[in-house]
Design an enzyme around this catalytic site. Structure first.
Site, PDB file in Angstrom:
ATOM      1  N   HIS A  67      34.176  37.349  40.860  1.00 60.11           N
ATOM      2  CA  HIS A  67      34.803  38.219  39.862  1.00 60.11           C
ATOM      3  C   HIS A  67      36.273  37.856  39.793  1.00 60.11           C
ATOM      4  CE1 HIS A  67      35.565  40.273  43.633  1.00 60.11           C
ATOM      5  NE2 HIS A  67      36.274  41.240  43.065  1.00 60.11           N
ATOM      6  N   HIS A  69      39.168  39.630  40.274  1.00 53.19           N
ATOM      7  CA  HIS A  69      40.263  40.236  41.039  1.00 53.19           C
ATOM      8  C   HIS A  69      41.084  39.140  41.715  1.00 53.19           C
ATOM      9  CE1 HIS A  69      38.222  44.473  41.285  1.00 53.19           C
ATOM     10  NE2 HIS A  69      38.794  44.236  40.119  1.00 53.19           N
ATOM     11  N   ASP A  71      42.655  38.561  44.396  1.00 55.62           N
ATOM     12  CA  ASP A  71      42.482  38.050  45.760  1.00 55.62           C
ATOM     13  C   ASP A  71      41.324  37.048  45.842  1.00 55.62           C
ATOM     14  OD1 ASP A  71      41.029  40.470  45.219  1.00 55.62           O
ATOM     15  OD2 ASP A  71      40.518  40.622  47.340  1.00 55.62           O
ATOM     16  N   HIS A  72      40.527  36.950  44.782  1.00 47.65           N
ATOM     17  CA  HIS A  72      39.444  35.957  44.719  1.00 47.65           C
ATOM     18  C   HIS A  72      39.790  34.792  43.791  1.00 47.65           C
ATOM     19  CE1 HIS A  72      36.510  38.667  46.734  1.00 47.65           C
ATOM     20  NE2 HIS A  72      37.406  39.536  46.342  1.00 47.65           N
TER      21      HIS A  72
HETATM   22 ZN   LIG Z   1      37.327  42.912  43.869  1.00 49.95          ZN
END
Ligand SMILES: [Zn+2]
Length: 248
Positions: A67, A69, A71-72
């Site tokens: 996904h 977000h 931090d990914h």
């Molecule tokens: Zn997330």
């Protein structure tokens, strides 16, 4: 450092620990025995040493995002530069290259086939990737604790449907976006569903007791949770209130 978790999956932990990221983001490297290339799931934050370390494990056939977000996904563009590999994600804003990614796709790379499941709820663009012996769940299922339904993008009704679907995977190992791997997708998805049911019961009770605002519900229902995480709890409460109104 790459830590081998299954015969085909290893993980490099990004150095971004925190209350929402647990030990840090898990960057997964998938490669069948004897295969030259690999598939990388979630390059993680824009941290050059981390991205260089993962790139050195290449050649990289493809990069997939569970996904969007940050931090990914934040390091994905730089990782694509380092490796020349395309980045595929459900959300077009996070893609590098021509190929999208979504429900029913089969991604071939690293000598493996990954089946793509749309598992919205934590976020609207959350995907899971199913291998023969494991499932990569991003933030839909975490290695410890429970995840946030990130209202308004995340929707609780969708999330419960996604958990019911993941529950069908039975004994497959869970390879989460944060925290340690877990032995059984079926067991952990059931635990998540029970947790959600008990939180909904608590929210119903809070409303019956006269709470009116999301904040009031958080203070009653999430009294056991560190106050620094109440902003996240409030997102989940807003998602739960919509769900109880039949609107989400
Ligand atoms: Zn997330």
């Amino acid at each position: 450092m790459l830590r081998a978790v299954t015969p085909t999956a290893g993980v490099v932990l990004a150095p971004n620990p925190g209350p929402m990221t647990l030990d840090g983001t898990n960057t997964w490297v998938l490669r069948a025995p004897g295969a030259e290339g690999c598939v990388v799931i979630d390059p993680g934050p824009l941290l050059e040493d981390h991205l260089q370390e993962v790139a050195a494990l290449g050649p990289v056939d493809a990069v997939l995002l569970t996904h969007g977000h940050y931090d990914h996904s934040e390091g994905a563009a730089r990782f694509a530069e380092l490796t020349g590999a395309p980045v595929r994600a459900l959300d077009p804003a996070h893609r590098r290259g021509d190929e999208g990614l979504g429900e029913g796709d089969v991604v071939v790379g690293g000598g493996l086939e990954l089946r793509v499941w749309a598992t919205p709820g934590h976020s609207s663009d959350s995907l899971s990737f199913v291998l023969d012996d494991a499932v990569l769940t991003g933030d839909t299922i975490l290695g410890r604790g429970t995840t946030v339904v990130a209202h308004p993008d995340g929707v609780l009704g969708d999330y419960l449907d996604s958990l019911r679907r993941l529950r069908e995977l039975g004994e497959l190992t869970v390879l989460p976006g944060h925290g340690p791997e877990l032995p059984s997708a079926g067991v952990v998805a059931e635990q998540y569903l029970l947790h959600r049911e008990s939180r909904l019961d608590q929210v119903r009770a809070a409303l019956a007791a006269g709470d009116e605002t999301p904040r009031q519900v958080v203070e009653r229902v999430y009294a056991d949770v560190d106050e620094g995480l109440w902003f996240a709890a409030e997102m989940s409460v807003r998602a739960q209130l919509l769900y109880l109104q039949g609107a989400g």
